[in-house]
Scaffold this motif. Structure first.
Motif, PDB file in Angstrom:
ATOM      1  N   ALA A  94       0.825  -1.204   0.000  1.00 52.32           N
ATOM      2  CA  ALA A  94       0.000   0.000   0.000  1.00 52.32           C
ATOM      3  C   ALA A  94       0.862   1.259   0.000  1.00 52.32           C
ATOM      4  O   ALA A  94       0.556   2.243  -0.697  1.00 52.32           O
ATOM      5  CB  ALA A  94      -0.924  -0.001   1.217  1.00 52.32           C
ATOM      6  N   LEU A  95       1.950   1.235   0.766  1.00 49.68           N
ATOM      7  CA  LEU A  95       2.845   2.392   0.818  1.00 49.68           C
ATOM      8  C   LEU A  95       3.582   2.558  -0.506  1.00 49.68           C
ATOM      9  O   LEU A  95       3.763   3.682  -0.998  1.00 49.68           O
ATOM     10  CB  LEU A  95       3.839   2.229   1.971  1.00 49.68           C
ATOM     11  N   ILE A  96       3.992   1.456  -1.107  1.00 48.59           N
ATOM     12  CA  ILE A  96       4.659   1.496  -2.410  1.00 48.59           C
ATOM     13  C   ILE A  96       3.736   2.116  -3.460  1.00 48.59           C
ATOM     14  O   ILE A  96       4.144   2.970  -4.258  1.00 48.59           O
ATOM     15  CB  ILE A  96       5.122   0.088  -2.826  1.00 48.59           C
ATOM     16  N   ALA A  97       2.477   1.700  -3.443  1.00 49.47           N
ATOM     17  CA  ALA A  97       1.507   2.241  -4.402  1.00 49.47           C
ATOM     18  C   ALA A  97       1.276   3.724  -4.162  1.00 49.47           C
ATOM     19  O   ALA A  97       1.121   4.508  -5.115  1.00 49.47           O
ATOM     20  CB  ALA A  97       0.193   1.470  -4.285  1.00 49.47           C
ATOM     21  N   ARG A  98       1.250   4.144  -2.898  1.00 45.48           N
ATOM     22  CA  ARG A  98       1.049   5.548  -2.581  1.00 45.48           C
ATOM     23  C   ARG A  98       2.199   6.400  -3.103  1.00 45.48           C
ATOM     24  O   ARG A  98       1.991   7.484  -3.651  1.00 45.48           O
ATOM     25  CB  ARG A  98       0.909   5.731  -1.070  1.00 45.48           C
ATOM     26  N   VAL A  99       3.428   5.905  -2.949  1.00 41.74           N
ATOM     27  CA  VAL A  99       4.592   6.635  -3.456  1.00 41.74           C
ATOM     28  C   VAL A  99       4.541   6.716  -4.976  1.00 41.74           C
ATOM     29  O   VAL A  99       4.769   7.776  -5.568  1.00 41.74           O
ATOM     30  CB  VAL A  99       5.899   5.974  -2.979  1.00 41.74           C
ATOM     31  N   ALA A 100       4.227   5.601  -5.633  1.00 38.33           N
ATOM     32  CA  ALA A 100       4.180   5.583  -7.097  1.00 38.33           C
ATOM     33  C   ALA A 100       3.155   6.557  -7.654  1.00 38.33           C
ATOM     34  O   ALA A 100       3.311   7.082  -8.764  1.00 38.33           O
ATOM     35  CB  ALA A 100       3.882   4.166  -7.589  1.00 38.33           C
ATOM     36  N   ALA A 101       2.105   6.837  -6.889  1.00 38.26           N
ATOM     37  CA  ALA A 101       1.057   7.757  -7.336  1.00 38.26           C
ATOM     38  C   ALA A 101       1.367   9.211  -7.017  1.00 38.26           C
ATOM     39  O   ALA A 101       0.596  10.104  -7.383  1.00 38.26           O
ATOM     40  CB  ALA A 101      -0.275   7.359  -6.695  1.00 38.26           C
ATOM     41  N   SER A 102       2.466   9.469  -6.350  1.00 39.05           N
ATOM     42  CA  SER A 102       2.839  10.836  -5.994  1.00 39.05           C
ATOM     43  C   SER A 102       3.316  11.605  -7.221  1.00 39.05           C
ATOM     44  O   SER A 102       3.709  11.015  -8.239  1.00 39.05           O
ATOM     45  CB  SER A 102       3.948  10.820  -4.933  1.00 39.05           C
ATOM     46  N   ARG A 103       3.325  12.929  -7.102  1.00 47.19           N
ATOM     47  CA  ARG A 103       3.849  13.780  -8.171  1.00 47.19           C
ATOM     48  C   ARG A 103       5.254  14.272  -7.867  1.00 47.19           C
ATOM     49  O   ARG A 103       5.879  14.923  -8.693  1.00 47.19           O
ATOM     50  CB  ARG A 103       2.928  14.984  -8.381  1.00 47.19           C
ATOM     51  N   GLY A 104       5.732  13.964  -6.674  1.00 47.10           N
ATOM     52  CA  GLY A 104       7.081  14.369  -6.318  1.00 47.10           C
ATOM     53  C   GLY A 104       7.623  13.522  -5.190  1.00 47.10           C
ATOM     54  O   GLY A 104       6.866  12.915  -4.423  1.00 47.10           O
ATOM     55  N   VAL A 105       8.956  13.470  -5.116  1.00 42.40           N
ATOM     56  CA  VAL A 105       9.663  12.757  -4.045  1.00 42.40           C
ATOM     57  C   VAL A 105      10.763  13.675  -3.538  1.00 42.40           C
ATOM     58  O   VAL A 105      11.447  14.335  -4.334  1.00 42.40           O
ATOM     59  CB  VAL A 105      10.263  11.428  -4.548  1.00 42.40           C
ATOM     60  N   PHE A 106      10.915  13.731  -2.226  1.00 42.64           N
ATOM     61  CA  PHE A 106      11.975  14.545  -1.617  1.00 42.64           C
ATOM     62  C   PHE A 106      12.801  13.669  -0.696  1.00 42.64           C
ATOM     63  O   PHE A 106      12.271  13.035   0.214  1.00 42.64           O
ATOM     64  CB  PHE A 106      11.378  15.708  -0.830  1.00 42.64           C
ATOM     65  N   PHE A 107      14.131  13.640  -0.923  1.00 44.13           N
ATOM     66  CA  PHE A 107      15.069  12.924  -0.056  1.00 44.13           C
ATOM     67  C   PHE A 107      15.730  13.925   0.888  1.00 44.13           C
ATOM     68  O   PHE A 107      16.312  14.919   0.451  1.00 44.13           O
ATOM     69  CB  PHE A 107      16.171  12.238  -0.873  1.00 44.13           C
ATOM     70  N   SER A 108      15.695  13.635   2.181  1.00 42.08           N
ATOM     71  CA  SER A 108      16.310  14.528   3.166  1.00 42.08           C
ATOM     72  C   SER A 108      17.827  14.390   3.154  1.00 42.08           C
ATOM     73  O   SER A 108      18.397  13.492   2.534  1.00 42.08           O
ATOM     74  CB  SER A 108      15.791  14.191   4.569  1.00 42.08           C
ATOM     75  N   GLY A 109      18.460  15.273   3.915  1.00 42.95           N
ATOM     76  CA  GLY A 109      19.889  15.163   4.150  1.00 42.95           C
ATOM     77  C   GLY A 109      20.194  14.174   5.259  1.00 42.95           C
ATOM     78  O   GLY A 109      19.292  13.591   5.868  1.00 42.95           O
ATOM     79  N   GLY A 110      21.472  13.998   5.522  1.00 49.04           N
ATOM     80  CA  GLY A 110      21.921  13.047   6.543  1.00 49.04           C
ATOM     81  C   GLY A 110      23.134  12.293   6.061  1.00 49.04           C
ATOM     82  O   GLY A 110      24.187  12.877   5.804  1.00 49.04           O
ATOM     83  N   ALA A 111      22.991  10.983   5.921  1.00 42.91           N
ATOM     84  CA  ALA A 111      24.080  10.117   5.449  1.00 42.91           C
ATOM     85  C   ALA A 111      23.582   9.347   4.234  1.00 42.91           C
ATOM     86  O   ALA A 111      22.657   8.538   4.341  1.00 42.91           O
ATOM     87  CB  ALA A 111      24.520   9.161   6.550  1.00 42.91           C
ATOM     88  N   GLN A 112      24.197   9.592   3.080  1.00 47.30           N
ATOM     89  CA  GLN A 112      23.704   8.986   1.856  1.00 47.30           C
ATOM     90  C   GLN A 112      23.819   7.469   1.838  1.00 47.30           C
ATOM     91  O   GLN A 112      23.092   6.789   1.119  1.00 47.30           O
ATOM     92  CB  GLN A 112      24.388   9.588   0.629  1.00 47.30           C
TER      93      GLN A 112
END
Length: 407
Positions: free
Chosen positions: A90-108
């Motif tokens: 369900a979470l995978i499907a929700r992400v796939a339906a998004s119009r954008g993705v944002f990755f935070s900072g930290g440790a790559q």
């Protein structure tokens, strides 16, 4: 010819330390995702304090009209079953339906180890790629910016060690997510931390013709080969397509790299090499050191004893553009701590020099000093630094200052 990933979306690379009030950057992310109401999935995966960091990012995006929500996938997120959440359909499907993705900072390394273990995409990363393929926006800051190219710096904080060849696959560098052209290497915190020192040898060793170093509190919007800089600082474009090196030398060296510095509002086409300065700069006279009648803004000469120090490389580029001298030099060196350290007395002289096409613009119209520098040339020459570099002056070795005749 520059090859871009097979996706129509937009990538926004943020150099780190983005201020919460950097409205232009946050608003651009939302606009590229489709404007008000756009769903943006926020991944705090790289963060050491994911709950706090995610809340700040969501608030900044939602103030600009987005409907951002947190994807609770992070090694440091308390009370969450990481693997179960990572593979939740369900979470995978929700992400796939998004119009954008944002990755935070930290440790790559947290990002790649979680979403791309052993170099293989998880279903969650596949869902993120669907967002890009559908024309959405993929944005990331700091660690979230590092993962954008096909190879990334994983943990290479020591610029001089990388210059000396002391970096290894899977440790100092690793596979990234590859959201930008496979010919473009991305780095962040670039001018603040002097990371030109690690980008150049990495580009040379890994076969990258082009590099993009984004400074703190700045972002670069990438659509195919087209770049646009926004925010409070700028970015350096590195082009090694005409650079050469001497294979007989035992350490890194380079001649003829081409560099440009861009800041807010500037645009650049990686395919053609053409730069279009921001409109407010185009109202000012074009600076051409090679043109007849050029008048330098300064006649002072400065040798940069720590060319990789905070802000020094940009200062050197500006000096090259508007100063009286054809060449600006600086040293990258750190004295060895013990005799056992390999190549402890090896340093590198950075020689910025003018070539055909060097030009730029300067404006203070926005209340701060802004520059565009196009077509600077750079050589990196390995040097042996004497130890001790200096000795104290004693009474037996008086220093005589020659007198200056006055007219």
């Amino acid at each position: 010819m520059l090859h871009s990933p097979d996706q129509p979306g937009t990538v926004i690379v943020i150099g780190g330390a983005l201020k919460a009030d950097s409205q232009a950057v946050w608003q651009r992310i939302v606009d590229e995702a489709g404007g008000p109401g756009s769903r943006i999935a926020v991944f705090p995966t790289a963060a050491y304090e994911p709950a706090r960091v995610a809340a700040q990012i969501v608030a900044s995006l939602n103030r600009c009209g987005a409907q951002a929500d947190v994807v609770p996938i992070a090694p440091h997120l308390a009370g969450v079953d990481l693997q179960a959440t990572l593979n939740d359909p369900a979470l995978i499907a929700r992400v796939a339906a998004s119009r954008g993705v944002f990755f935070s900072g930290g440790a790559q390394e947290y990002l790649v180890d979680t979403l791309q273990p052993d170099g293989r995409d998880t279903p969650m990363l596949a869902a993120i790629r669907k967002v890009a393929q559908a024309g959405g926006v993929i944005a990331g800051t700091s660690a979230g910016a590092a993962v954008m190219s096909r190879v990334m710096f994983r943990d290479a904080m020591d610029n001089l060690a990388v210059l000396r060849g002391q970096w290894r696959a899977g440790q100092e560098y690793d596979r990234g997510f590859g959201f930008v052209s496979p010919q473009l290497l991305v780095d962040q915190h670039f001018l603040k931390r002097g990371r030109i020192g690690r980008m150049l040898p990495a580009m040379r060793a890994l076969g990258y013709p082009l590099g993009l170093g984004v400074d703190e509190n700045a972002a670069v919007v990438i659509r195919g080969s087209l770049l646009e800089v926004i925010g409070g600082s700028g970015a350096v474009v590195v082009d090694l397509r005409e650079a050469v090196h001497d294979a007989a030398l035992p350490v890194f060296n380079l001649r003829g790299a081409r560099l440009s510095y861009l800041d807010h509002g500037d645009r650049h086409d990686l395919a053609t090499g053409h730069t279009t300065p921001a409109e407010h700069k185009r109202r000012e006279p074009r600076i051409e050191p090679g043109a007849a009648g050029f008048e330098p803004a300064t006649r002072s000469e400065r040798y940069f004893l720590d060319i990789l120090g905070e802000g020094c490389f940009l200062a050197a580029m500006v000096q090259l553009l508007q100063g009286a001298f054809e060449e600006v030099k600086g040293l990258a060196f750190r004295a060895r701590l013990g005799r056992a350290e390999e190549a402890g007395d090896i340093g590198f002289e950075f020689r910025l020099h003018r070539g055909p096409g060097l030009a730029g613009w300067h404006s203070a119209a926005r209340g701060c000093e802004e520059y565009t520098v196009v077509g600077a040339r750079l050589d990196v020459i390995p040097v042996r630094v004497a130890e001790p570099l200096f000795t104290p002056l004693t009474a037996e070795q008086p220093h005589v200052v020659p007198s200056v005749a006055r007219s």
